[in-house]
Design a protein around this motif. Structure first.
Motif, mmCIF file in Angstrom:
data_model
loop_
_atom_site.group_PDB
_atom_site.id
_atom_site.type_symbol
_atom_site.label_atom_id
_atom_site.label_comp_id
_atom_site.label_asym_id
_atom_site.label_seq_id
_atom_site.Cartn_x
_atom_site.Cartn_y
_atom_site.Cartn_z
ATOM 1 N N GLN A 42 0.844 -1.193 0.000
ATOM 2 C CA GLN A 42 0.000 0.000 0.000
ATOM 3 C C GLN A 42 0.880 1.245 0.000
ATOM 4 N N PRO A 44 0.592 5.214 0.825
ATOM 5 C CA PRO A 44 -0.337 6.135 1.471
ATOM 6 C C PRO A 44 -0.574 7.435 0.692
ATOM 7 N N TYR A 45 0.334 7.792 -0.205
ATOM 8 C CA TYR A 45 0.208 9.043 -0.940
ATOM 9 C C TYR A 45 0.407 8.813 -2.427
#
Length: 74
Positions: A42, A44-45
């Motif tokens: 993943q 996050p940004y």
């Protein structure tokens, strides 16, 4: 995903404006879909300073240019 959506909208508006000398900033069917896998790493940004953000900008920019020139040459 909000970063990706924001970048996509910005690139779309800027690219269309550049290609049409300010005549078009969007389309009548402005729709953006962001897909995400449910597994894997993943991130996050997705802002412009990230790898995924730069990839999104480059991909969308090139796709819009190709679509525009394909359209005007038909």
């Amino acid at each position: 995903m909000i970063d990706a959506l924001t970048l996509a909208a910005q690139v779309k508006a800027i690219t269309l404006s550049e290609l049409t000398r300010g005549s078009i900033h969007g389309t009548t069917s402005d729709a953006i879909a962001i897909l995400a896998l449910s597994h894997g790493e993943q991130t996050p940004y997705a802002g412009l300073a990230t790898v995924i953000g730069r990839a999104l900008v480059n991909t969308l920019y090139n796709a819009l240019i190709e679509a525009y020139y394909t359209y005007i040459n038909t």
